[in-house]
Enzyme design. Structure first.
Site, PDB file in Angstrom:
ATOM      1  N   PHE A 177       0.831  -1.207   0.000  1.00 50.58           N
ATOM      2  CA  PHE A 177       0.000   0.000   0.000  1.00 50.58           C
ATOM      3  C   PHE A 177       0.865   1.257   0.000  1.00 50.58           C
ATOM      4  O   PHE A 177       0.703   2.165   0.806  1.00 50.58           O
ATOM      5  CB  PHE A 177      -0.980  -0.018   1.188  1.00 50.58           C
ATOM      6  N   THR A 206       3.683  -4.571  -4.173  1.00 52.74           N
ATOM      7  CA  THR A 206       4.772  -4.316  -3.209  1.00 52.74           C
ATOM      8  C   THR A 206       5.976  -3.768  -3.977  1.00 52.74           C
ATOM      9  O   THR A 206       6.039  -3.873  -5.204  1.00 52.74           O
ATOM     10  CB  THR A 206       5.163  -5.617  -2.474  1.00 52.74           C
ATOM     11  N   LYS A 263       7.926  -5.368 -11.182  1.00 54.16           N
ATOM     12  CA  LYS A 263       8.885  -5.822 -12.210  1.00 54.16           C
ATOM     13  C   LYS A 263       9.800  -6.938 -11.705  1.00 54.16           C
ATOM     14  O   LYS A 263      10.345  -7.693 -12.499  1.00 54.16           O
ATOM     15  CB  LYS A 263       9.766  -4.648 -12.658  1.00 54.16           C
ATOM     16  N   GLU A 313       0.184  -5.348 -17.187  1.00 54.43           N
ATOM     17  CA  GLU A 313       0.374  -4.172 -18.051  1.00 54.43           C
ATOM     18  C   GLU A 313       1.130  -3.054 -17.335  1.00 54.43           C
ATOM     19  O   GLU A 313       1.977  -2.373 -17.924  1.00 54.43           O
ATOM     20  CB  GLU A 313      -1.008  -3.660 -18.507  1.00 54.43           C
ATOM     21  N   VAL A 327       5.298  -2.303 -17.159  1.00 58.76           N
ATOM     22  CA  VAL A 327       6.128  -1.621 -18.170  1.00 58.76           C
ATOM     23  C   VAL A 327       5.461  -0.321 -18.568  1.00 58.76           C
ATOM     24  O   VAL A 327       4.345  -0.315 -19.074  1.00 58.76           O
ATOM     25  CB  VAL A 327       6.309  -2.498 -19.432  1.00 58.76           C
ATOM     26  N   GLY A 379       4.093   2.258 -16.974  1.00 60.57           N
ATOM     27  CA  GLY A 379       2.955   2.886 -16.276  1.00 60.57           C
ATOM     28  C   GLY A 379       1.704   2.889 -17.136  1.00 60.57           C
ATOM     29  O   GLY A 379       1.135   1.841 -17.430  1.00 60.57           O
ATOM     30  N   GLU A 439      14.480   9.002  -7.395  1.00 53.81           N
ATOM     31  CA  GLU A 439      14.457   8.429  -6.045  1.00 53.81           C
ATOM     32  C   GLU A 439      15.655   8.937  -5.241  1.00 53.81           C
ATOM     33  O   GLU A 439      16.652   9.373  -5.818  1.00 53.81           O
ATOM     34  CB  GLU A 439      14.575   6.902  -6.136  1.00 53.81           C
ATOM     35  N   LYS A 495      12.253  -3.971 -17.668  1.00 59.70           N
ATOM     36  CA  LYS A 495      11.118  -3.821 -18.593  1.00 59.70           C
ATOM     37  C   LYS A 495      11.432  -4.484 -19.935  1.00 59.70           C
ATOM     38  O   LYS A 495      10.535  -5.079 -20.558  1.00 59.70           O
ATOM     39  CB  LYS A 495      10.786  -2.336 -18.765  1.00 59.70           C
ATOM     40  N   GLY A 526       3.802   7.502 -11.905  1.00 63.01           N
ATOM     41  CA  GLY A 526       2.699   8.240 -11.296  1.00 63.01           C
ATOM     42  C   GLY A 526       1.693   7.246 -10.766  1.00 63.01           C
ATOM     43  O   GLY A 526       1.388   6.252 -11.443  1.00 63.01           O
TER      44      GLY A 526
END
Lengths: 337, 176
Positions: A8, A96, A125, A149, A152, A154, A210, A225, A317
């Site tokens: 979450f 997760t 991934k 889906e 890869v 978003g 990040e 990806k 996003g």
């Protein structure tokens, strides 16, 4: 349809938000009544067989940082596997964080759900890039529908697009910009002539990169990806170790300026074909489909019947990624009718 | 297109032109390529279409011999180019394509002159332009090399360039 959301963070909350936004429309349009019966995070879980309040889930997480604080139905210190074994649900939403060392705990969550014959939707991934064929086999042998889906690009539609819209085509290669953080950094460096480290720092301040940007800037995320696309779109059987990877940390303003003089931009390009699995900085023509700015993702599929087909979309996003997850949920629902 | 390459046939006004086109191996491609030839008034003397012979891009080279007056053949060449059909050869002369690559690294120490010599020694390849940008940190210097190469060898040449650059410790940035 009863959903169990494991994880979450940003994506899990995005899924919850999108369900709140679309619940009534989904009922009217598809007859799909979604009920979230369990949600887990590191703190534990919130479980209610009659359905949890998706807005309250987000509020609880944002206020306390712990889903186990969910009023009345919060359960501290339970694991995802425990919840999957105890709760009655139809579809697992596995969101997760990605782990590219062993794909855990996502791999165990997905296999547990599949062994119970549950359908699975994931954006993760890690397990997909490490043990794709094992997951597909588990799904097939348990009659479980497995959709990914969102793993890869978003919101960029590519996997289902290749499988469904381009059905009948033989796809020989996929090439594209698959990491929004790298594209943002390279776009800024090209527009402003700024050095790599300074641009990366700015991207971190803006929350685009990040705190630990290693997997993005060194090409690992894009390589994951590429593995997923190679396996799922080109029917290959490869994993992360098969990809040649070079990131963007060695790109200099001098090289970008030399490229520009000849009408080129430098972009981090992932390529999957039967002869080549590679992520590396490449020269793309200004004005070409790959000359996209900012955090956009773009990919070109080379086909035998439709020639080259290019798709683009937001690569990250929480709501954008949740959009891809929702489309997978709807697709599973439609196939059950 | 080099119209001077067209050859007159035995004193008549008609000329003969040999072309090699690169077509996708898809039904209808050859028909589409031949369509404007007849419409523009040129005669097709021969078509050699061997589907089992592929270029490195997986496309099929098609040899076509045409006959017509100079103006008609020129219009045919223009129309084929407008259709985005690649012309690999005109009367035995292989068309050249331009390939750009960028090296990042300690370029001067690694003898750029030798790199250019290695590239020039590859069959059908010549270095057409070179630009160098030094950085404060010599290991971050960059050079852009523009190469002219025979049509059809781009992919294998880019692999050669990648290997060459890596052997010298450069980051190689090739075209997509």
């Amino acid at each position: 349809m009863k959903l169990c959301i494991i994880g979450f963070g940003a994506v899990g909350k995005g899924v919850s938000r999108v369900i709140s936004m679309k619940k009534e429309i989904l009922k009217e349009k598809y007859g799909l009544d979604i009920s979230v019966v369990a949600v887990t995070d590191r703190s534990g879980a919130a479980i209610n067989p009659d359905g949890l309040d998706t807005d309250l889930l987000i509020e609880t997480k944002e206020k306390t940082g712990k889903i186990s604080e969910y009023p009345e139905y919060g359960v501290p210190d339970v694991t995802g596997i425990h919840v999957l074994n105890q709760v009655d649900y139809d579809c697992l939403i596995e969101v997760t964080p990605t782990n590219i060392d062993d794909g855990e705990p996502a791999k165990s969550h997905i296999l547990t759900a599949m062994k119970d014959g549950k359908d699975v939707v994931t954006s993760n991934k890690g397990p997909l890039s490490l043990c794709f064929s094992e997951l597909i086999e588990a799904a097939n042998s348990n009659n479980s529908i497995f959709k990914y889906e969102a793993s890869v690009g978003g919101a960029m539609p590519i996997i289902n697009f290749a499988h469904e819209t381009l059905a009948g085509n033989e796809i020989s290669s996929v090439q594209g910009i698959l990491n929004g953080t790298c594209n943002y950094i390279l776009s800024r460096m090209a527009n402003e002539g700024s050095p790599y480290v300074q641009t990366l720092n700015e991207a971190q301040e803006l929350g685009i990169a990040e705190t630990d940007p290693y997997q993005d800037v060194e090409g690992i995320d894009a390589a994951c990806k590429i593995v997923i696309l190679a396996n799922s779109v080109l029917n290959m059987n490869v994993s992360l170790k098969d990809v040649q990877i070079e990131g963007i940390s060695r790109i200099t303003p001098e090289s970008i300026s030399l490229a520009k003089k000849e009408g080129f931009l430098i972009k981090l390009i992932g390529e999957a074909s039967h002869n080549n699995l590679e992520v590396s900085p490449r020269l793309v023509r200004e004005g070409s489909p790959f000359a996209v700015d900012g955090t956009l993702n773009v990919a070109t599929l080379r086909t035998d019947l439709a020639d080259d087909v290019t798709v683009a979309g937001k690569g990250a996003g929480s709501i954008e990624t949740a959009s891809a997850i929702l489309s997978d949920i709807i697709s599973i629902w439609k196939s059950s009718l | 297109m080099a119209i001077s390459l067209l050859k007159k046939e035995n004193g008549s006004d008609n000329m003969r032109l040999n072309l090699v086109l690169e077509l996708l191996d898809v039904p209808g491609q050859l028909l589409d390529a031949l369509d404007p030839i007849g419409k523009l008034g040129a005669n097709i003397v021969a078509v050699i279409h061997q589907r089992d012979v592929k270029t490195e891009r997986g496309t099929v080279p098609v040899h076509i011999t045409l006959e017509g007056d100079e103006e008609t053949l020129k219009r045919v060449l223009d129309s084929i180019e407008k259709m985005d059909i690649q012309i690999m050869e005109v009367d035995g002369v292989v068309k050249k394509e331009k390939i750009t690559t960028i090296f990042i690294g300690n370029i001067v120490d690694q003898d750029l002159k030798e790199t250019v010599k290695v590239l020039n020694n590859i069959n059908g390849v010549s270095v057409a332009d070179l630009d160098l940008k030094m950085s404060d940190n010599p290991t971050k210097s960059a050079s852009r090399i523009v190469i002219e190469a025979d049509y059809g060898i781009k992919k294998s040449l880019m692999e050669n360039i990648k290997e060459l650059g890596r052997s010298k410790g450069f980051l190689v940035i090739n075209e997509v």
